[in-house]
Design a protein around this motif. Structure first.
Motif, PDB file in Angstrom:
ATOM      1  N   PHE A 113      18.268  59.731  24.067  1.00  0.00           N
ATOM      2  CA  PHE A 113      17.605  61.065  24.537  1.00  0.00           C
ATOM      3  C   PHE A 113      18.427  62.390  24.783  1.00  0.00           C
ATOM      4  O   PHE A 113      17.708  63.414  25.395  1.00  0.00           O
ATOM      5  CB  PHE A 113      16.963  60.497  26.095  1.00  0.00           C
ATOM      6  CG  PHE A 113      15.611  59.880  26.077  1.00  0.00           C
ATOM      7  CD1 PHE A 113      14.413  60.727  26.506  1.00  0.00           C
ATOM      8  CD2 PHE A 113      15.453  58.919  25.371  1.00  0.00           C
ATOM      9  CE1 PHE A 113      13.267  60.036  26.395  1.00  0.00           C
ATOM     10  CE2 PHE A 113      14.146  58.100  25.440  1.00  0.00           C
ATOM     11  CZ  PHE A 113      13.065  58.807  25.708  1.00  0.00           C
ATOM     12  N   SER A 114      19.531  62.371  24.459  1.00  0.00           N
ATOM     13  CA  SER A 114      20.490  63.462  24.351  1.00  0.00           C
ATOM     14  C   SER A 114      20.355  64.063  25.930  1.00  0.00           C
ATOM     15  O   SER A 114      20.651  63.378  26.873  1.00  0.00           O
ATOM     16  CB  SER A 114      20.172  64.466  23.437  1.00  0.00           C
ATOM     17  OG  SER A 114      21.024  65.656  23.354  1.00  0.00           O
ATOM     18  N   SER A 115      20.080  65.567  25.916  1.00  0.00           N
ATOM     19  CA  SER A 115      20.036  66.119  27.160  1.00  0.00           C
ATOM     20  C   SER A 115      18.887  66.444  27.655  1.00  0.00           C
ATOM     21  O   SER A 115      18.259  67.308  28.667  1.00  0.00           O
ATOM     22  CB  SER A 115      20.799  67.405  27.241  1.00  0.00           C
ATOM     23  OG  SER A 115      22.052  67.298  26.944  1.00  0.00           O
ATOM     24  N   ALA A 116      17.677  65.559  27.165  1.00  0.00           N
ATOM     25  CA  ALA A 116      16.224  65.891  27.583  1.00  0.00           C
ATOM     26  C   ALA A 116      15.853  65.816  29.083  1.00  0.00           C
ATOM     27  O   ALA A 116      16.635  65.074  29.589  1.00  0.00           O
ATOM     28  CB  ALA A 116      15.274  65.265  26.837  1.00  0.00           C
TER      29      ALA A 116
ATOM     30  N   PRO B 196      18.559  60.126  31.113  1.00  0.00           N
ATOM     31  CA  PRO B 196      19.651  60.164  31.799  1.00  0.00           C
ATOM     32  C   PRO B 196      20.050  61.576  32.433  1.00  0.00           C
ATOM     33  O   PRO B 196      20.488  61.561  33.667  1.00  0.00           O
ATOM     34  CB  PRO B 196      20.628  59.796  30.418  1.00  0.00           C
ATOM     35  CG  PRO B 196      19.649  59.128  29.697  1.00  0.00           C
ATOM     36  CD  PRO B 196      18.530  59.615  29.846  1.00  0.00           C
ATOM     37  N   ALA B 197      19.528  62.622  31.658  1.00  0.00           N
ATOM     38  CA  ALA B 197      19.982  64.119  32.456  1.00  0.00           C
ATOM     39  C   ALA B 197      19.035  64.216  33.374  1.00  0.00           C
ATOM     40  O   ALA B 197      19.575  64.673  34.522  1.00  0.00           O
ATOM     41  CB  ALA B 197      19.587  64.996  31.179  1.00  0.00           C
TER      42      ALA B 197
ATOM     43  N   GLY C 149      24.376  63.460  27.042  1.00  0.00           N
ATOM     44  CA  GLY C 149      23.767  64.263  27.603  1.00  0.00           C
ATOM     45  C   GLY C 149      23.857  64.196  29.062  1.00  0.00           C
ATOM     46  O   GLY C 149      23.733  65.251  30.102  1.00  0.00           O
ATOM     47  N   ALA C 150      23.794  63.037  29.543  1.00  0.00           N
ATOM     48  CA  ALA C 150      23.963  62.742  30.989  1.00  0.00           C
ATOM     49  C   ALA C 150      25.304  63.515  31.692  1.00  0.00           C
ATOM     50  O   ALA C 150      25.325  64.370  32.640  1.00  0.00           O
ATOM     51  CB  ALA C 150      23.874  61.493  31.799  1.00  0.00           C
ATOM     52  N   ALA C 151      26.401  63.371  30.888  1.00  0.00           N
ATOM     53  CA  ALA C 151      27.728  64.025  31.346  1.00  0.00           C
ATOM     54  C   ALA C 151      27.462  65.325  31.215  1.00  0.00           C
ATOM     55  O   ALA C 151      28.223  66.219  32.003  1.00  0.00           O
ATOM     56  CB  ALA C 151      28.770  63.636  30.518  1.00  0.00           C
TER      57      ALA C 151
END
Length: 256
Positions: free
Chosen positions: A41-44, A67-68, A107-109
């Motif tokens: 999901f990358s930074s979605a 995650p973001a 992405g979450a980081a």
């Protein structure tokens, strides 16, 4: 220190549980993670429906989002205190080279890029790490992360994070500062016909690492090289993806 832990494998994944346990001696550890797996999901961010954080136990929350989303909510009103550090992981599988474009772990980081300390994305690389019956690998990786933080995080420029990949080996040889490697083109998609006669497709596997010759004067290797040789890979990556080296030439070309 207040530490926020997120991931993309879900709140009950073995990696996040091992990480939370290992980091508790460093301060207050709060887990906010997707209620189920949200890999890729990358930074979605979720913008088309409301998010529902559910408290599972003390300082452990599950969110029906990406995650973001988990980090964004945690930093913008879910709690009445601020976090000093965001740690995302431990991901079940590597995030090397081009993987960072898609990774929900990374992405979450990146959502924690404005923290007091550089945010950290942590992944465990190996053939068996997706097995829930493989806890010792996560415990070893989590202990490494604990020591990395406890020894004092290196200073990075603003809006940078650490992308860390830990090899699943019996004995880690050490750590190397690395650059982000490259993958070859992904494997072809495969197509099938489902039971209702509709064409469906599976995304192909990621491409293999590209071997890049290094100048004789350089001592920095790629993240792929470090992990494949039994070392932890520590790669500083940044939000600003602008290629400043070509800006002047492009400006002259466009305005020529």
């Amino acid at each position: 220190m207040n530490i926020l832990i997120a991931n993309d494998d879900g709140v009950f994944a073995p990696g996040i549980q091992a990480l939370a346990h290992a980091l508790k001696p460093l301060g207050r550890v709060v887990v906010v993670a997707p209620e189920s797996e949200r890999s890729g999901f990358s930074s979605a961010l979720t913008l088309d429906r409301p998010l529902r954080p559910v408290q599972i136990s003390e300082d452990v929350w599950a969110v029906n989002g990406t995650p973001a989303d988990c980090v964004y909510l945690s930093m913008n009103g879910l709690f009445d205190f601020e976090f000093d550090l965001v740690v995302s992981g431990i991901n079940s599988g590597a995030n090397l080279g081009d993987d960072v474009l898609y990774s929900g772990t990374v992405g979450a980081a990146f959502e924690g890029r404005l923290m007091k300390h550089p945010a950290i994305a942590v992944s465990l690389s190996g053939s068996n790490v997706r097995s829930y019956e493989h806890p010792q690998a996560y415990a070893q990786a989590a202990k490494w992360v604990h020591d990395f933080i406890a020894n004092g995080l290196p200073i990075l420029p603003p809006r940078h994070i650490f992308n860390i990949n830990i090899p699943d080996v019996k004995e880690i040889k050490g750590a190397q500062i690395t650059y982000q490697g490259r993958r070859a083109q992904s494997k072809p998609i495969t197509s099938h016909v489902d039971p209702r006669g509709r064409q469906v497709y599976w995304i192909g596997l990621a491409g293999e690492a590209v071997t890049e010759p290094q100048p004789a004067s350089s001592h920095i290797q790629s993240d792929f090289f470090a992990v494949s040789n039994g070392y932890v890979s520590i790669t500083p990556i940044q939000m600003d993806a602008t290629n400043y080296a070509v800006l002047d030439d492009l400006h002259a070309l466009v305005n020529g």
